[in-house]
Design a protein around this motif. Structure first.
Motif, PDB file in Angstrom:
ATOM      1  N   LEU A  90      19.562 -17.860 -20.388  1.00 41.63           N
ATOM      2  CA  LEU A  90      20.097 -17.636 -19.045  1.00 41.63           C
ATOM      3  C   LEU A  90      19.004 -17.657 -17.986  1.00 41.63           C
ATOM      4  O   LEU A  90      19.187 -18.205 -16.896  1.00 41.63           O
ATOM      5  CB  LEU A  90      20.849 -16.297 -19.007  1.00 41.63           C
ATOM      6  N   LYS A  91      17.872 -17.054 -18.299  1.00 38.73           N
ATOM      7  CA  LYS A  91      16.755 -17.027 -17.346  1.00 38.73           C
ATOM      8  C   LYS A  91      16.292 -18.438 -17.009  1.00 38.73           C
ATOM      9  O   LYS A  91      16.092 -18.776 -15.835  1.00 38.73           O
ATOM     10  CB  LYS A  91      15.604 -16.215 -17.939  1.00 38.73           C
ATOM     11  N   LEU A  92      16.141 -19.277 -18.016  1.00 38.63           N
ATOM     12  CA  LEU A  92      15.693 -20.648 -17.792  1.00 38.63           C
ATOM     13  C   LEU A  92      16.698 -21.417 -16.955  1.00 38.63           C
ATOM     14  O   LEU A  92      16.313 -22.226 -16.084  1.00 38.63           O
ATOM     15  CB  LEU A  92      15.461 -21.351 -19.134  1.00 38.63           C
ATOM     16  N   GLN A  93      17.986 -21.176 -17.183  1.00 40.18           N
ATOM     17  CA  GLN A  93      19.012 -21.845 -16.385  1.00 40.18           C
ATOM     18  C   GLN A  93      18.872 -21.496 -14.901  1.00 40.18           C
ATOM     19  O   GLN A  93      18.995 -22.365 -14.026  1.00 40.18           O
ATOM     20  CB  GLN A  93      20.406 -21.443 -16.880  1.00 40.18           C
ATOM     21  N   VAL A  94      18.586 -20.224 -14.610  1.00 42.90           N
ATOM     22  CA  VAL A  94      18.411 -19.799 -13.219  1.00 42.90           C
ATOM     23  C   VAL A  94      17.209 -20.499 -12.595  1.00 42.90           C
ATOM     24  O   VAL A  94      17.275 -21.010 -11.469  1.00 42.90           O
ATOM     25  CB  VAL A  94      18.236 -18.267 -13.127  1.00 42.90           C
ATOM     26  N   ILE A  95      16.087 -20.536 -13.316  1.00 40.87           N
ATOM     27  CA  ILE A  95      14.860 -21.141 -12.794  1.00 40.87           C
ATOM     28  C   ILE A  95      15.072 -22.618 -12.480  1.00 40.87           C
ATOM     29  O   ILE A  95      14.690 -23.112 -11.412  1.00 40.87           O
ATOM     30  CB  ILE A  95      13.699 -20.958 -13.795  1.00 40.87           C
ATOM     31  N   VAL A  96      15.688 -23.338 -13.404  1.00 42.83           N
ATOM     32  CA  VAL A  96      15.910 -24.780 -13.215  1.00 42.83           C
ATOM     33  C   VAL A  96      16.807 -25.022 -12.006  1.00 42.83           C
ATOM     34  O   VAL A  96      16.540 -25.908 -11.179  1.00 42.83           O
ATOM     35  CB  VAL A  96      16.520 -25.406 -14.489  1.00 42.83           C
ATOM     36  N   CYS A  97      17.866 -24.233 -11.875  1.00 41.47           N
ATOM     37  CA  CYS A  97      18.782 -24.406 -10.735  1.00 41.47           C
ATOM     38  C   CYS A  97      18.071 -24.143  -9.414  1.00 41.47           C
ATOM     39  O   CYS A  97      18.277 -24.865  -8.431  1.00 41.47           O
ATOM     40  CB  CYS A  97      19.972 -23.467 -10.890  1.00 41.47           C
ATOM     41  N   LEU A  98      17.237 -23.108  -9.366  1.00 40.91           N
ATOM     42  CA  LEU A  98      16.512 -22.799  -8.131  1.00 40.91           C
ATOM     43  C   LEU A  98      15.523 -23.909  -7.769  1.00 40.91           C
ATOM     44  O   LEU A  98      15.330 -24.228  -6.591  1.00 40.91           O
ATOM     45  CB  LEU A  98      15.770 -21.468  -8.280  1.00 40.91           C
ATOM     46  N   ILE A  99      14.883 -24.480  -8.779  1.00 38.69           N
ATOM     47  CA  ILE A  99      13.950 -25.585  -8.511  1.00 38.69           C
ATOM     48  C   ILE A  99      14.698 -26.769  -7.900  1.00 38.69           C
ATOM     49  O   ILE A  99      14.244 -27.371  -6.912  1.00 38.69           O
ATOM     50  CB  ILE A  99      13.226 -26.002  -9.813  1.00 38.69           C
ATOM     51  N   PHE A 100      15.852 -27.099  -8.464  1.00 33.62           N
ATOM     52  CA  PHE A 100      16.651 -28.194  -7.904  1.00 33.62           C
ATOM     53  C   PHE A 100      17.042 -27.889  -6.460  1.00 33.62           C
ATOM     54  O   PHE A 100      16.922 -28.746  -5.580  1.00 33.62           O
ATOM     55  CB  PHE A 100      17.900 -28.427  -8.755  1.00 33.62           C
ATOM     56  N   GLN A 101      17.527 -26.677  -6.213  1.00 28.49           N
ATOM     57  CA  GLN A 101      17.967 -26.313  -4.871  1.00 28.49           C
ATOM     58  C   GLN A 101      16.822 -26.410  -3.865  1.00 28.49           C
ATOM     59  O   GLN A 101      16.974 -26.972  -2.778  1.00 28.49           O
ATOM     60  CB  GLN A 101      18.543 -24.893  -4.865  1.00 28.49           C
ATOM     61  N   THR A 102      15.659 -25.890  -4.235  1.00 27.14           N
ATOM     62  CA  THR A 102      14.517 -25.861  -3.322  1.00 27.14           C
ATOM     63  C   THR A 102      13.974 -27.260  -3.049  1.00 27.14           C
ATOM     64  O   THR A 102      13.748 -27.646  -1.891  1.00 27.14           O
ATOM     65  CB  THR A 102      13.403 -24.971  -3.900  1.00 27.14           C
ATOM     66  N   VAL A 103      13.764 -28.027  -4.107  1.00 23.45           N
ATOM     67  CA  VAL A 103      13.154 -29.349  -3.968  1.00 23.45           C
ATOM     68  C   VAL A 103      14.047 -30.296  -3.178  1.00 23.45           C
ATOM     69  O   VAL A 103      13.593 -30.981  -2.245  1.00 23.45           O
ATOM     70  CB  VAL A 103      12.835 -29.938  -5.361  1.00 23.45           C
ATOM     71  N   PHE A 104      15.321 -30.341  -3.515  1.00 23.36           N
ATOM     72  CA  PHE A 104      16.191 -31.330  -2.869  1.00 23.36           C
ATOM     73  C   PHE A 104      16.610 -30.916  -1.459  1.00 23.36           C
ATOM     74  O   PHE A 104      16.916 -31.781  -0.639  1.00 23.36           O
ATOM     75  CB  PHE A 104      17.411 -31.605  -3.749  1.00 23.36           C
ATOM     76  N   THR A 105      16.606 -29.616  -1.171  1.00 25.95           N
ATOM     77  CA  THR A 105      16.847 -29.202   0.211  1.00 25.95           C
ATOM     78  C   THR A 105      15.696 -29.653   1.102  1.00 25.95           C
ATOM     79  O   THR A 105      15.900 -30.186   2.204  1.00 25.95           O
ATOM     80  CB  THR A 105      17.013 -27.673   0.303  1.00 25.95           C
ATOM     81  N   ALA A 106      14.477 -29.460   0.626  1.00 28.77           N
ATOM     82  CA  ALA A 106      13.310 -29.903   1.396  1.00 28.77           C
ATOM     83  C   ALA A 106      13.255 -31.428   1.489  1.00 28.77           C
ATOM     84  O   ALA A 106      12.820 -31.984   2.508  1.00 28.77           O
ATOM     85  CB  ALA A 106      12.037 -29.375   0.756  1.00 28.77           C
ATOM     86  N   ALA A 107      13.723 -32.118   0.436  1.00 27.45           N
ATOM     87  CA  ALA A 107      13.621 -33.581   0.388  1.00 27.45           C
ATOM     88  C   ALA A 107      14.507 -34.268   1.426  1.00 27.45           C
ATOM     89  O   ALA A 107      14.275 -35.441   1.750  1.00 27.45           O
ATOM     90  CB  ALA A 107      13.986 -34.079  -1.007  1.00 27.45           C
ATOM     91  N   PHE A 108      15.522 -33.560   1.966  1.00 28.81           N
ATOM     92  CA  PHE A 108      16.330 -34.145   3.032  1.00 28.81           C
ATOM     93  C   PHE A 108      15.453 -34.650   4.169  1.00 28.81           C
ATOM     94  O   PHE A 108      15.769 -35.652   4.824  1.00 28.81           O
ATOM     95  CB  PHE A 108      17.294 -33.096   3.602  1.00 28.81           C
ATOM     96  N   ALA A 109      14.368 -33.924   4.430  1.00 27.31           N
ATOM     97  CA  ALA A 109      13.530 -34.230   5.595  1.00 27.31           C
ATOM     98  C   ALA A 109      12.947 -35.637   5.541  1.00 27.31           C
ATOM     99  O   ALA A 109      12.635 -36.215   6.583  1.00 27.31           O
ATOM    100  CB  ALA A 109      12.406 -33.198   5.703  1.00 27.31           C
ATOM    101  N   GLY A 110      12.784 -36.199   4.365  1.00 30.02           N
ATOM    102  CA  GLY A 110      12.154 -37.507   4.246  1.00 30.02           C
ATOM    103  C   GLY A 110      13.091 -38.682   4.446  1.00 30.02           C
ATOM    104  O   GLY A 110      12.642 -39.827   4.438  1.00 30.02           O
ATOM    105  N   PHE A 111      14.406 -38.415   4.611  1.00 31.17           N
ATOM    106  CA  PHE A 111      15.360 -39.532   4.630  1.00 31.17           C
ATOM    107  C   PHE A 111      16.248 -39.577   5.868  1.00 31.17           C
ATOM    108  O   PHE A 111      17.171 -40.386   5.937  1.00 31.17           O
ATOM    109  CB  PHE A 111      16.249 -39.471   3.381  1.00 31.17           C
TER     110      PHE A 111
END
Length: 622
Positions: free
Chosen positions: A393-414
């Motif tokens: 469960l812990k790993l699932q939370v970490i992976v989801c947060l990484i996706f949320q953080t990275v792709f939210t920031a990535a909007f800025a490049g497009f």
């Protein structure tokens, strides 16, 4: 195996009133769960070889609880936030549309924890029904609103009801085996199919093609609200006193609720958010007293709330004992706070970005948002059903947060040119939210004693919606502040390029803004306008919003990093995903009977032993 369990009985010599005794008999010979104080021991020792199957009534109860979220969330939040600008335009006020989101988030944040405490006194059933009624009333007010502020007030009522309904997260977890706690995903299925999956498309279609327009969002919510309330009343019969405390009357317990902490938290959060929301608006510069004063007062009030709660009340709004479970519980609050910041604020901001940077066609705005909705279905409604099977469960939370953080920031490049990336990245940035939230609920449910599960679930909801309130204020303030500086600057560059006069520029700015939201023929009011100037002005407007949105996306990165760091500190509770079931319903539906003991190796002891109960004189005479 039952012999190894601690017996929990009413101590000898305790005087029990007739009211308390009759209430105890209502739960018949139902037992006090070992989970009440030791969920870990219960999960490992009361672990049958095969998990108990759900009865039809229990499943119908869970389904009714799940569909109760459609009214306040799917219709009262998701659909509405996707068309905030058209709603504001119809009501003649787009300046205050952020309060439709802010009011909902503040109210739900406040009511979550209050509802958790109330449900421990009156039981989950009637608490949830009360929340459903409040959400229905709020929807009725909303569909008759004639101003943006009135709609914001109605949204606040709906949010308050929603926070109370979220008590069912604790209720569902209690009723199913530990390893099936991912059945919380049924709530997401109800909320997402089709509402989140195609929420923007549904909302824009209703607004553009029905006589009542956006008001249909609330009409649909009322229908679902009434049906789910009826289902809850008919099928959901959990233990009437979740804390199994029959030594106190309900009135005694109600008097012990931490109303001072409730008022301090409500007042502090509201005052703080008013300061953030005002910042950068006309007449309220960042350095002005009207901004600094409420922010400081709000922060100090919130600090006072926690100091008071940790030291004075018997039943605190924020129990210190829970916060001391740092790795098991407290870090989860930070995780859901940040996840709520991103999701709730961007639920309203992304459709605005589509409008101002890509298209004013409402149907196309809905099409752009489809990946967001599909992700809500897959991550929130389907993936959660398998979280117990996957474990970690812990790993699932970490992976989801990484996706949320990275792709939210990535909007800025497009932005603002790449529409395909703008649409596709919504899948990865918004989708993980529901899975993050439900994972945190499950981890908390496996770690927190059953006597605190209501308040713990409430706190997770409080911090999640509180994060949404703060994020909505921060990100909207950044967006509006930057836009108000960028639009005149960008259009002045257009005016300089085409040698427009000051009067022409003054007419060009409002015309460009109206053109951006799809009002036809507005450029005709600008003297000397040409197609080339129209095109250049429209592009400059998009660039201004693109710059502002970049600042918003960049500002989300530090919060995401903090959440990921906290997630790394979570104590994984996957080992407790066993066949153990915490509690059972006291009757099978409105016409059913008390089922009594439902499994052979009960993990509990009788609630009362007659030989150990001391009766009062009045009791003996009766």
């Amino acid at each position: 195996m039952a012999a190894s369990f601690e017996e929990k009985r009413v101590d000898a010599g305790v005087e029990v009133t007739e009211h308390a005794r009759s209430e105890a008999r209502h739960v018949a010979v139902h037992e006090i769960p070992l989970d009440l104080d030791d969920p870990h021991k219960a999960a490992l020792e009361d672990n049958p070889e095969k998990a108990e199957g759900l009865t039809l009534t229990t499943f119908l109860a869970i389904a009714s609880l799940s569909f109760s979220y459609v009214c306040p969330i799917s219709c009262g939040f998701v659909l509405v936030t996707s068309i905030l600008v058209p709603i504001g335009t119809d009501l003649g006020d787009t300046q205050h549309i952020s309060w439709i989101v802010g009011g909902w988030s503040i109210a739900s944040s406040v009511s979550f924890s209050l509802a958790g405490a109330i449900s421990d006194v009156f039981g989950r059933r009637w608490t949830i029904v009360a929340g459903e009624i409040i959400a229905i009333v709020g929807s009725i007010i909303a569909c008759t609103a004639q101003s943006t502020l009135m709609l914001a007030a109605a949204s606040t009522v709906i949010g308050f009801g929603c926070g109370i309904i979220f008590v069912s997260y604790a209720g569902i977890q209690e009723l199913v085996p530990n390893k099936w706690r991912g059945l919380l995903g049924l709530t997401e299925c109800a909320m997402t199919l089709p509402w989140a999956a195609a929420g923007t498309l549904i909302a824009t279609t209703l607004n553009a093609n029905t006589a009542a327009g956006w008001r249909w969002c609330y009409y649909i919510g009322i229908i679902y609200g009434v049906l789910s309330m009826i289902g809850t009343i008919l099928f959901y019969y959990p233990p009437p006193r979740p804390q199994y405390d029959f030594q106190k009357s309900r009135w005694q317990q109600i008097k012990e609720v931490d109303y001072i902490g409730f008022l301090l938290y409500t007042g502090g959060l509201t005052i703080f958010l008013i300061g953030l929301t005002w910042a950068g608006t006309p007449g309220h510069a960042w350095k002005s007293a009207s901004v600094i004063a409420p922010i400081i007062v709000g922060i100090l009030t919130l600090v006072a709330c926690f100091i008071y709660d940790f030291t004075v009340p018997q039943q605190p709004f924020f129990p210190l004992s829970l916060f001391r479970q740092v790795r098991e519980f407290t870090v989860l609050l930070v995780v859901v706070f940040v996840a709520g910041m991103v999701f709730y604020s961007f639920a309203g901001l992304l459709p605005q970005g589509s409008l101002y940077m890509y298209t004013s066609d409402p149907i196309q705005i809905g099409v752009i948002a489809l990946p967001n909705g599909i992700a809500q279905v897959l991550c929130g409604g389907i993936a959660t059903l398998f979280m117990g099977k996957l474990g970690h469960l812990k790993l699932q939370v970490i992976v989801c947060l990484i996706f949320q953080t990275v792709f939210t920031a990535a909007f800025a490049g497009f932005i603002p040119m790449n529409r395909a990336a703008w649409s596709a990245f919504q899948f990865f940035s918004m989708g993980p939210f529901a899975l993050i939230t439900l994972l945190c609920y499950v981890i908390a449910g496996l770690n927190v004693p059953l006597r605190h599960l209501g308040i713990a679930s409430g706190l997770i909801g409080t911090f999640r919606s509180g994060g949404g309130s703060v994020g909505n204020a921060i990100f909207n303030t950044i967006l509006n502040g930057v836009v108000k500086g960028q639009i005149p600057k960008k259009l002045a560059e257009v005016a300089a390029t085409y040698n427009l006069s000051a009067d022409q520029l003054a007419a060009l700015i409002p015309a460009t803004a109206e053109n951006a939201v799809g009002i036809p023929g507005v450029f005709a009011s600008v003297p000397g306008i040409t197609p080339a100037i129209e095109q250049a002005a429209a592009q400059a407007y998009k660039e201004a919003y693109a710059h502002a949105f970049r600042m918003v996306f960049y500002s989300s990165i530090p919060f995401g990093i903090i959440a990921i760091a906290c997630a790394c500190c979570i104590k994984d509770s996957s080992q407790y995903l066993t066949n153990h079931t915490a509690v059972h319903m006291v009757r099978e539906g409105a016409l059913g009977k008390n089922p009594g003991r439902t499994h052979e190796h009960a993990n509990t002891a009788p609630m009362f032993e007659d030989s150990k109960v001391t009766h009062s004189e009045d009791d003996r005479s009766s």
